[in-house]
Design an enzyme around this catalytic site. Structure first.
Site, mmCIF file in Angstrom:
data_model
loop_
_atom_site.group_PDB
_atom_site.id
_atom_site.type_symbol
_atom_site.label_atom_id
_atom_site.label_comp_id
_atom_site.label_asym_id
_atom_site.label_seq_id
_atom_site.Cartn_x
_atom_site.Cartn_y
_atom_site.Cartn_z
ATOM 1 N N LEU A 51 0.857 -1.171 0.000
ATOM 2 C CA LEU A 51 0.000 0.000 0.000
ATOM 3 C C LEU A 51 0.900 1.229 0.000
ATOM 4 C CD1 LEU A 51 -2.635 -0.942 2.765
ATOM 5 C CD2 LEU A 51 -2.964 -1.026 0.281
ATOM 6 N N ASP A 52 0.436 2.314 -0.615
ATOM 7 C CA ASP A 52 1.201 3.551 -0.587
ATOM 8 C C ASP A 52 1.401 4.002 0.854
ATOM 9 O OD1 ASP A 52 1.289 3.651 -3.367
ATOM 10 O OD2 ASP A 52 -0.549 4.849 -3.494
ATOM 11 N N LYS A 53 2.432 4.805 1.073
ATOM 12 C CA LYS A 53 2.730 5.318 2.405
ATOM 13 C C LYS A 53 1.509 5.974 3.036
ATOM 14 C CE LYS A 53 5.610 8.758 4.787
ATOM 15 N NZ LYS A 53 6.678 9.781 4.629
ATOM 16 N N THR A 77 -1.675 5.508 2.390
ATOM 17 C CA THR A 77 -2.878 4.681 2.445
ATOM 18 C C THR A 77 -2.841 3.784 3.675
ATOM 19 O OG1 THR A 77 -3.027 4.657 0.020
ATOM 20 C CG2 THR A 77 -4.265 2.969 1.215
ATOM 21 N N ARG A 117 -6.632 6.384 -7.057
ATOM 22 C CA ARG A 117 -6.391 7.823 -6.983
ATOM 23 C C ARG A 117 -6.498 8.465 -8.366
ATOM 24 N NH1 ARG A 117 -0.714 7.797 -3.980
ATOM 25 N NH2 ARG A 117 -0.967 10.075 -4.102
#
Length: 331
Positions: A139-141, A143, A240
């Site tokens: 997961l993105d930082k 998220t 996104r």
């Protein structure tokens, strides 16, 4: 053991310097300066010949990069709080907090999920190299939400196969700007690397890959809408990018349109509340897969984190809606 990356250059990537291409690629975890040193050391081949940093790529080129691994002792176990949802001998599921980077990378070798996992699991799977032990997906930082981590080679291989076949079901909650039209829908738009900013993704890429995102309205607040989101494909930054493409950027996502949208909010108190959220309001709320060893179906859910909950409660009050109790719609 070094990681070998092979790239077949596409049309949209033609003309980009080799060092710039590698430094901006999500599969590579080194800085541009480190990549230039690797090129000088002969670790990068362009069409089977040693490359130079200033060379520019052409469509159809084959680029091979032998990325030197960081020694295992450089990735230290750290006693970082780890919200564990489920654990057995083969895997664990964590509810990753927003702001926590998944794995170490250049300039960021401490305070990551991997550092925390190494402290918690002494026998963590080594597949993926010392920088990404046990990591099957990410997961993105910014998220928050559910991630599954392998604790054994068998679990790692089984989970990786399920992700490759799109058999893992992931559901998200996203708070977006605006009153979304309709109750449900699908966004079907290819996603690829932005032609101007190589660190961003875009639906305007000339060589984008198929991407489909399904959404359903969960709660309406007038100025914003809380959505349930499911993805058929797992392209980088897909949710996104797709929500920005649809005209409803995620609150807090300055990279994909939220910064411009924030300027249009007339209510100063509401604008301040939106601005206070320093990360994209995106949460991985549901995760379902088949246990890679036992074969049993597993299904997990995670409630909205405090920052999103507080903002949603404020929006609900501002819109004159009944207080959220958490019972009306489960995560």
């Amino acid at each position: 053991m070094n990681n070998i990356h092979t790239f077949l250059i596409e049309k949209e990537e033609s003309g980009v310097r080799i060092d710039v291409f590698l430094a901006s690629h999500p599969r590579v975890s080194l800085s541009r300066a480190q990549i230039q040193k690797a090129i000088a050391a002969g670790r990068v081949l362009l069409n089977d010949s040693p490359a130079k940093a200033g060379m520019r790529l052409r469509e159809g080129n084959r680029l091979v990069f032998e990325e030197p691994s960081v020694a295992a002792y450089d990735v230290l176990a750290e006693n970082i709080p780890l919200p564990i949802v489920y654990e057995d001998a083969f895997l664990l599921v964590v509810d990753k907090p927003a702001g926590l980077v998944v794995h170490p990378a250049a300039g960021n070798y401490r305070g990551t999920l991997v550092n925390a996992l190494l402290f918690h699991c002494r026998d963590l799977s080594g597949i993926g190299g010392v920088m990404r032990p046990g990591i099957v997906h990410r997961l993105d930082k910014g998220t928050s939400g559910l991630m599954v981590v392998a604790k054994s080679d068998a679990a790692h291989q089984g989970l990786a196969a399920q992700f490759k076949k799109h058999e893992v079901r992931k559901g998200y909650r996203a708070l977006v700007y605006g009153d979304v039209r309709g109750e449900a829908g699908m966004i079907d738009a290819p996603v690829g690397r932005d032609t101007v900013d190589r660190k961003k993704m875009s639906t305007r890429s000339r060589r984008g890959k198929t991407a489909r995102t399904h959404w359903r309205v969960c709660e309406r607040y007038g100025a914003a809408t809380l959505l349930d989101v499911d993805i058929e494909t797992g392209r980088t930054h897909q949710i996104r990018v797709h929500l920005q493409h649809a005209g409803y950027p995620i609150v807090g996502d300055a990279i994909y349109g939220a910064g411009q949208r924030l300027l249009t909010v007339a209510d100063t108190l509401l604008r301040a509340r939106f601005k206070a959220l320093s990360r994209p309001a995106l949460h991985a709320a549901r995760l379902s897969f088949t246990h890679p060893v036992t074969g049993l179906p597993l299904d997990f859910s995670a409630p909205l984190p405090p920052d999103m909950t507080v903002l949603c409660e404020f929006l609900s009050g501002a819109a004159g809606l009944p207080p959220r109790t958490g019972k009306e719609k489960k995560e």
